[in-house]
Design an enzyme around this catalytic site. Structure first.
Site, PDB file in Angstrom:
ATOM      1  N   LYS A 100       0.436   0.862   0.725  1.00 45.77           N
ATOM      2  CA  LYS A 100       0.545   1.644  -0.484  1.00 45.77           C
ATOM      3  C   LYS A 100      -0.506   2.746  -0.561  1.00 45.77           C
ATOM      4  CE  LYS A 100       1.823  -2.515  -3.079  1.00 45.77           C
ATOM      5  NZ  LYS A 100       1.276  -3.503  -4.005  1.00 45.77           N
ATOM      6  N   GLY A 101      -1.640   2.538   0.102  1.00 48.33           N
ATOM      7  CA  GLY A 101      -2.829   3.359  -0.130  1.00 48.33           C
ATOM      8  C   GLY A 101      -2.657   4.866  -0.014  1.00 48.33           C
TER       9      GLY A 101
ATOM     10  N   GLU B 119      -2.797   8.205   6.713  1.00 46.82           N
ATOM     11  CA  GLU B 119      -3.500   7.027   6.189  1.00 46.82           C
ATOM     12  C   GLU B 119      -4.388   7.419   5.012  1.00 46.82           C
ATOM     13  OE1 GLU B 119      -4.026   3.942   6.162  1.00 46.82           O
ATOM     14  OE2 GLU B 119      -3.691   2.983   8.093  1.00 46.82           O
ATOM     15  N   ASP B 120      -4.713   6.433   4.177  1.00 52.45           N
ATOM     16  CA  ASP B 120      -5.674   6.668   3.100  1.00 52.45           C
ATOM     17  C   ASP B 120      -7.109   6.673   3.618  1.00 52.45           C
ATOM     18  OD1 ASP B 120      -5.540   3.946   3.706  1.00 52.45           O
ATOM     19  OD2 ASP B 120      -5.516   3.267   1.626  1.00 52.45           O
TER      20      ASP B 120
ATOM     21  N   ASP C 111     -11.287   2.496   8.373  1.00 47.28           N
ATOM     22  CA  ASP C 111     -12.469   1.678   8.128  1.00 47.28           C
ATOM     23  C   ASP C 111     -12.864   0.999   9.456  1.00 47.28           C
ATOM     24  OD1 ASP C 111     -14.298   0.343   6.344  1.00 47.28           O
ATOM     25  OD2 ASP C 111     -12.969  -1.381   6.269  1.00 47.28           O
TER      26      ASP C 111
ATOM     27  N   LYS D 108     -14.620   6.266   7.282  1.00 44.53           N
ATOM     28  CA  LYS D 108     -15.904   5.565   7.139  1.00 44.53           C
ATOM     29  C   LYS D 108     -16.395   5.190   8.531  1.00 44.53           C
ATOM     30  CE  LYS D 108     -15.043   2.581   3.349  1.00 44.53           C
ATOM     31  NZ  LYS D 108     -15.273   1.256   2.737  1.00 44.53           N
TER      32      LYS D 108
ATOM     33  N   VAL E  67     -14.563   2.305  -1.932  1.00 39.07           N
ATOM     34  CA  VAL E  67     -14.082   3.340  -2.845  1.00 39.07           C
ATOM     35  C   VAL E  67     -12.678   3.023  -3.356  1.00 39.07           C
ATOM     36  CG1 VAL E  67     -15.520   5.207  -1.924  1.00 39.07           C
ATOM     37  CG2 VAL E  67     -13.288   4.752  -0.892  1.00 39.07           C
TER      38      VAL E  67
ATOM     39  N   ASP F  72      -7.164   1.038  -3.667  1.00 40.15           N
ATOM     40  CA  ASP F  72      -7.260  -0.030  -4.676  1.00 40.15           C
ATOM     41  C   ASP F  72      -8.441  -0.957  -4.454  1.00 40.15           C
ATOM     42  OD1 ASP F  72      -6.145  -1.231  -2.267  1.00 40.15           O
ATOM     43  OD2 ASP F  72      -5.822  -3.002  -3.503  1.00 40.15           O
TER      44      ASP F  72
ATOM     45  N   ARG G  20      -5.544   2.362  -8.407  1.00 46.21           N
ATOM     46  CA  ARG G  20      -4.829   3.336  -7.571  1.00 46.21           C
ATOM     47  C   ARG G  20      -4.509   4.609  -8.352  1.00 46.21           C
ATOM     48  NH1 ARG G  20      -3.269   0.702  -2.788  1.00 46.21           N
ATOM     49  NH2 ARG G  20      -2.670  -1.468  -3.002  1.00 46.21           N
TER      50      ARG G  20
HETATM   51  P1  IMP Z   1      -8.987  -0.774   8.814  1.00 44.97           P
HETATM   52  O1  IMP Z   1      -7.950  -1.487   9.621  1.00 44.97           O
HETATM   53  O2  IMP Z   1     -10.223  -1.630   8.587  1.00 44.97           O
HETATM   54  O3  IMP Z   1      -9.360   0.582   9.336  1.00 44.97           O
HETATM   55  O4  IMP Z   1      -8.350  -0.752   7.404  1.00 44.97           O
HETATM   56  C1  IMP Z   1      -8.052   0.282   6.683  1.00 44.97           C
HETATM   57  C2  IMP Z   1      -7.408  -0.218   5.416  1.00 44.97           C
HETATM   58  O5  IMP Z   1      -8.313  -1.052   4.652  1.00 44.97           O
HETATM   59  C3  IMP Z   1      -7.108   0.980   4.556  1.00 44.97           C
HETATM   60  O6  IMP Z   1      -5.837   1.492   4.824  1.00 44.97           O
HETATM   61  C4  IMP Z   1      -7.301   0.421   3.161  1.00 44.97           C
HETATM   62  O7  IMP Z   1      -6.072  -0.121   2.710  1.00 44.97           O
HETATM   63  C5  IMP Z   1      -8.325  -0.671   3.295  1.00 44.97           C
HETATM   64  N1  IMP Z   1      -9.691  -0.187   2.938  1.00 44.97           N
HETATM   65  C6  IMP Z   1     -10.744  -0.035   3.756  1.00 44.97           C
HETATM   66  N2  IMP Z   1     -11.829   0.434   3.098  1.00 44.97           N
HETATM   67  C7  IMP Z   1     -11.427   0.606   1.817  1.00 44.97           C
HETATM   68  C8  IMP Z   1     -12.105   1.093   0.629  1.00 44.97           C
HETATM   69  O8  IMP Z   1     -13.287   1.481   0.601  1.00 44.97           O
HETATM   70  N3  IMP Z   1     -11.348   1.119  -0.505  1.00 44.97           N
HETATM   71  C9  IMP Z   1     -10.043   0.719  -0.533  1.00 44.97           C
HETATM   72  N4  IMP Z   1      -9.382   0.273   0.549  1.00 44.97           N
HETATM   73  C10 IMP Z   1     -10.076   0.207   1.721  1.00 44.97           C
HETATM   74 MG    MG Z   2      -4.073   1.689   4.204  1.00 44.38          MG
END
Ligand code: IMP
Ligand code: MG
Length: 180
Positions: free
Chosen positions: A43-44, A100-101, A104, A132, A154, A160, A166
């Site tokens: 959803k992000g 992507e939103d 991370d 990040k 954030v 979210d 959101r």
């Molecule tokens: P990754 O697989 O750890 O890179 O995950 C990324 C996903 O984790 C994003 O698409 C978000 O849905 C969630 N996420 C990571 N950091 C944050 C944050 O600071 N706020 C909200 N969602 C986050």
């Molecule tokens: Mg996401």
């Protein structure tokens, strides 16, 4: 009242608007004459995606997929990513840009790259609103990044915390909200 509910922005609506406008023009230049298929990761990414596609002044198609990441601290690979709802389009031979939103750990992008490449697109690139880099567990290449942010959780503009926030029209750090 408003301050208590919404917190202070760390990225304002105005700076997102400006950044998205210039990113949209860059994407349009890079994909001129190509068969662009932009895929939003729900959803992000819903808010960012809808603003971004409207800032790309060339013909393109849109589709969406929903992923979920199960975090499992016992597993070194950071858990598993799953597609809960897949795209409806055929992407073989097309120029795919995944939106992507936030990136991370990098696990979601890594998973999506492998999945989408199996379907033989002509090209595959990734775009994210937020990055990040300090949190990275696995190295990933992101082609378009709107903002780099420090290691803070954030919310807002699609992102979210426990499925809330959101609808904030800007990005706020969660500690800015809970502290008030
Ligand atoms: P990754 O697989 O750890 O890179 O995950 C990324 C996903 O984790 C994003 O698409 C978000 O849905 C969630 N996420 C990571 N950091 C944050 C944050 O600071 N706020 C909200 N969602 C986050
Ligand atoms: Mg996401």
């Amino acid at each position: 009242m408003e301050k208590k509910l919404f917190g202070k922005p760390i990225i304002t609506q105005e700076s997102m608007r400006r950044r998205i406008k210039s990113l949209g023009i860059k994407i349009a230049r890079d994909y001129q004459g190509k068969d662009l298929m932009m895929i939003g990761v729900l959803k992000g990414a819903f808010a960012f995606f809808s603003d971004l596609v409207r800032a790309v002044p060339i013909p393109l198609e849109v589709d969406f997929l929903v992923v979920s990441r199960q975090r499992d601290k016992r597993r070194k690979d950071g858990g598993t990513v799953k597609i809960i709802s897949d795209i409806a389009s055929e992407i073989k031979g097309r120029d795919v840009l995944i939106v992507e939103d936030i990136v991370d750990s990098g696990y979601t992008v890594t998973f999506l790259r492998e999945e989408i490449l199996k379907r033989n697109p002509n090209s595959l690139k990734f775009c994210t609103l937020l990055n990040k880099p300090e949190r990275r567990k696995i190295q990933v290449e992101i082609d378009y990044i709107c903002f780099e942010i420090p290691d803070r959780y954030v919310v807002g503009y699609g992102l979210d915390y426990k499925n809330k926030y959101r609808n904030l029209p800007y990005i706020a750090a969660l500690d800015n909200i809970t502290a008030e």
